[in-house]
Design a protein around this motif. Structure first.
Motif, short mmCIF file in Angstrom:
data_model
loop_
_atom_site.label_atom_id
_atom_site.label_comp_id
_atom_site.label_asym_id
_atom_site.label_seq_id
_atom_site.Cartn_x
_atom_site.Cartn_y
_atom_site.Cartn_z
N PRO B 63 65.43 -97.34 46.32
CA PRO B 63 64.60 -96.09 45.82
C PRO B 63 64.19 -96.38 44.33
O PRO B 63 63.30 -95.95 43.87
N PHE B 140 65.09 -92.19 49.82
CA PHE B 140 64.65 -92.46 51.04
C PHE B 140 65.14 -91.35 52.01
O PHE B 140 65.61 -90.35 51.58
N THR B 142 67.57 -90.93 53.60
CA THR B 142 68.98 -90.56 53.55
C THR B 142 69.10 -89.28 52.40
O THR B 142 70.08 -88.53 52.57
N THR B 143 68.45 -89.48 51.48
CA THR B 143 68.51 -88.66 50.27
C THR B 143 67.82 -87.29 50.48
O THR B 143 67.99 -86.35 49.68
N VAL B 171 60.84 -95.28 55.27
CA VAL B 171 61.14 -96.84 55.76
C VAL B 171 59.97 -97.28 56.45
O VAL B 171 59.39 -98.28 56.42
N VAL B 195 69.75 -94.44 56.51
CA VAL B 195 68.33 -93.81 56.77
C VAL B 195 68.47 -93.20 58.24
O VAL B 195 67.96 -92.40 58.68
#
Lengths: 347, 364, 93
Positions: B63, B140, B142-143, B171, B195
């Motif tokens: 990122p 991404f 995940t965050t 993604v 992710v």
């Protein structure tokens, strides 16, 4: 009855440091008498002269200076005061000098607690006693609120270099063994995990310690040790790189030999930081001829500061100026200088 | 460390490497999407240990690397304001805009703070009611749950002095962009394990079918990575364009439904610029209208700020797997971590930085 | 991207109406928001990213895959076709 108007006398008993404590007048004197002199006194300092007049034993004089601005000033395993004594003692000792005398300069932020200042002074006196050095001259200045962060300390130190010892970062030879005195990253991670704002708890303690005793014993058995460094800022990675560049040799180390405490490993994983890049304050990197390595190691392990000492690699004829690590998987990677401040990362 | 050390077992890694060597009968080009995986591969030297038949190319999953220059410029402007406490993950502080980075803003008096969690920014906002607290919400998928929760919670508590500068990316659109490029060389993907922990892997199934590529959700530890590579090679050898999960302890097909729900409550899909690559349609997230008063771009009126990138930097090709970092003429010469030309050299997990840190001599 | 580390949940709490907890990674502990893993129990492992627990680790799957790999090693199924290559040396790279 008439009440005589009393002239208001200035407040002399403060709980915190005032600008006037640094102005050279009565309050300055009271600061000395109340906070410093009860804990630090010796035949030089007690004269209260502007300078210490020192008798030095014969030999080459080693002289060093360092400033300490660590935050927080109290951290698990030490204080800024202990750090200021041990750091300068170690800078002398790694040059083969016996540390003798220190100066101490304090820059104090207005409003700083006198009780905390005293605690720090006591910790310095104790550290100096342990390391066998005397604080023989000093200075205090007070700066306005916000002009420094609580307390900064500068210490300079003088020592006498042992006869027949020639320690220098330019002395590494191919074939030398590289010894590390113990676990890496303790100090830096103790500081980082005790800072506010990162939501961490750990029992990691700084390794802050004077190494002069251990170093003297090492030089007793192996006066021909080639180089020593205390891997402070930038960690073991930075120290090894400095040694490799200064001596224009390659250094090869083995990943599996590097000791890291479990909690330090955990914190490093969480923050995405390489323990080799994290500061230490009581560790030693040693380059010594392979034939002397075993006896140096044995001496180191007999001291608490060197209990976990281990050979982590050797000096090689390859890749001059570069440090290369053999990984646990048999591949190799460069160990580079860290780039500035260690930042916790998410990615 | 449980769930870490078992996956760093050198013996197991060696066996997996042997099995990969035995399975691959021809040359395969595999992209690991995630910068964390690139980092782990280079750190452990797997590029040296894998057989010559397996070429790993490094994807855009960093990122820090793909946050567009204009977002950085906007962050720098907001961070420099007197009333602002600007908060960010540590990763973003060194990323250069056209002339400055956040460290320089801090040195000029800006209140820039590093945080571990976006919830900490909310606490700072509660503690400093007279200040405007801004969080740089990059990342991404995940965050995204963390960033979304900070906004959602701010709304729930009615915290007014908090806002986020959003640069969220996703993604799958980037994978489609890479696979659609005429220069594409990628034949199989290691999907980014974390992710997928959030999003699951169902959304990769149409990508695998449409572009006829195997996709393997993969973890980050050495054994995880090698197991992911082995599965990808097996699928390639068998000609199977399927999604097969190799990170089962963390990734499920449907992902984390609670997290997905809050993401779509707070964010909506938008087109987004990727640094070095350009605009990828539908590849970003921005705040929904209902949360637009938490949008720092609007609050501080910086959405008009534009910026263009240095033409020297080839990070776009690197991020798309067309060019390897050491194939760039500027690599380790004009471009180093001290003087990065592009973001892939800035982030410690950018592909260029990973090559520089661990292997630059092999290129020079 | 996306550093996420497995740790063990050792404490539960509530802050500002959010389910929070302390996650232990090898003795170092970090605060994590547990809203995305509402069913988590003390003692379970979870991965933590940016202060948020994102997934309870599937212990069964983890044990199974490790067992599978271990069996493959022990059964000798992973046999190299060629003798072990010497690890590369610095000069050969």
């Amino acid at each position: 009855m008439t009440v005589l108007p009393l002239c208001p006398t200035p407040i002399m008993q403060h709980e915190t440091v005032q600008m006037a404590h640094g102005a050279g007048g009565r309050l300055s004197q009271s600061l000395m008498q109340r906070v410093f002199m009860p804990h630090i006194h010796n035949s030089y300092l007690d004269l209260l002269d502007d300078q210490a007049k020192l008798d030095l034993p014969p030999g080459m004089v080693a002289f060093t200076t360092d400033s300490y601005v660590v935050s927080p000033i109290f951290f698990p395993g030490g204080t800024i005061g202990e750090l200021a004594v041990n750091g300068t003692v170690n800078d002398l000792a790694v040059g083969g000098a016996r540390p003798l005398y220190l100066s101490a300069g304090f820059i104090i932020e207005e409003g700083f607690s006198l009780a905390e200042l005293e605690t720090i002074v006591i910790s310095m006196a104790e550290a100096a006693r342990k390391a066998g050095v005397m604080i023989v001259t000093g200075d205090t200045k007070v700066v306005g609120k916000g002009q420094c962060d609580k307390l900064f300390i500068n210490t300079s130190g003088i020592g006498i270099v042992r006869e027949g010892v020639n320690l220098s970062c330019r002395n590494l030879h191919p074939g030398d063994s590289i010894i590390l005195s113990g676990t890496v990253g303790d100090h830096g991670m103790a500081i980082m995990t005790s800072r506010e704002g990162l939501s961490f708890q750990s029992r990691i303690k700084s390794d802050c310690a004077a190494l002069s005793g251990m170093i003297a014993a090492m030089l007793d058995v192996a006066p021909a040790i080639h180089a020593m460094r205390d891997p402070t800022r930038g960690g073991v990675a930075a120290t090894l790189n400095e040694l490799a560049v200064s001596s224009n040799v390659g250094i090869s180390i083995n990943e599996t030999t590097i000791p890291v405490k479990a909690e330090v490993r955990g914190a490093c994983e969480l923050l995405g930081i390489d323990p080799l890049h994290v500061a230490n304050e009581g560790k030693l990197v040693v380059a010594v001829a392979a034939v002397d390595a075993a006896k140096v190691l044995e001496v180191m392990r007999s001291f608490a500061e060197g209990r976990d000492a281990v050979i982590i690699g050797s000096v090689v004829n390859l890749h001059p100026g570069m440090v290369v690590m053999r990984t646990a998987f048999g591949s190799q990677r460069i160990i580079d200088l860290p780039l500035g401040e260690q930042l916790p990362r998410i990615c | 460390m449980k769930y870490i050390d078992e996956y760093r077992d050198p013996e197991l890694a060696r066996k997996l490497l042997d099995e990969i060597r035995r399975t691959a009968t021809r040359h395969w080009t595999i992209m690991e999407i995630c910068g964390g995986q690139t980092h782990s591969i280079m750190r452990n030297g797997f590029d040296q240990l894998l057989p010559d038949t397996i070429e790993l190319v490094h994807g855009p999953g960093c990122p820090v690397c793909v946050t567009p220059l204009e977002s950085i410029e906007r962050a720098l402007l907001v961070a420099a304001r007197k009333e602002v406490i600007f908060t960010s993950f540590g990763d973003m502080l060194r990323v250069p805009g056209s002339a400055k980075d956040l460290f320089m803003v801090r040195s000029e008096g800006g209140d820039v703070r590093i945080l571990f969690s976006p919830l900490d920014a909310l606490q700072i906002a509660r503690d400093n009611p007279s200040k405007e607290v801004v969080f740089f919400a990059v990342g991404f998928e995940t965050t995204a749950p963390a960033n979304a929760m900070a906004v959602w919670q701010a709304a729930r508590e009615g915290i007014k002095n908090f806002s986020v500068l959003v640069s969220q990316v996703m993604v799958p659109p980037a994978m489609r962009a890479i696979l659609s490029s005429p220069a594409n060389r990628v034949q199989g993907f290691l999907a980014a394990g974390h992710v997928c922990a959030v999003m699951g892997y169902e959304e990769y199934e149409p990508v695998a079918r449409e572009f006829h590529v195997p996709i393997v959700p993969t973890g980050f530890e050495p054994v995880d990575l090698l197991a992911g590579i082995l599965k990808t090679v097996e699928l390639l050898e068998e000609g199977r364009a399927e999604v097969v999960n190799r990170y089962g302890r963390v990734v499920s097909r449907e992902g984390n439904l609670v997290a997905q729900k809050i993401i779509s409550e707070v964010f909506e899909v938008t087109d987004r610029q990727w640094r070095g690559i350009g605009l990828i349609p539908g590849s970003g997230l921005s705040l929904r209208e209902a949360y637009s008063h938490y949008d720092a771009e609007k609050k501080f009126d910086v959405s008009h700020i534009c910026a263009s990138e240095s033409p020297l930097c080839m990070s776009g090709s690197v991020l798309q797997g067309v060019l390897k970092p050491d194939g760039c003429p500027a690599f380790a010469r004009e471009c180093t971590p001290e003087h990065p030309l592009g973001a892939t050299m800035v982030s410690s997990e950018g592909a260029c930085a990973a090559y520089y840190n661990y292997h630059r001599n092999f290129a020079l | 991207m996306c550093l996420a580390i497995p740790g063990k949940l050792v404490e539960l709490s509530n802050e500002n109406g959010l389910k929070m907890g302390i996650v232990d990674v090898n003795g170092s502990k970090t605060r994590a928001c547990l809203e995305y893993v509402p069913e988590i129990q003390l003692g379970q492992y979870t991965i933590v990213h940016a202060g948020f627990a994102l997934k309870i680790i599937d212990e069964e799957d983890a044990a199974e895959s490790l067992k599978l790999w271990q069996e493959l090693i022990e059964s000798g199924a992973f046999q190299p076709d060629e003798p072990d290559r010497e690890p590369p040396t610095f000069e050969s790279l």
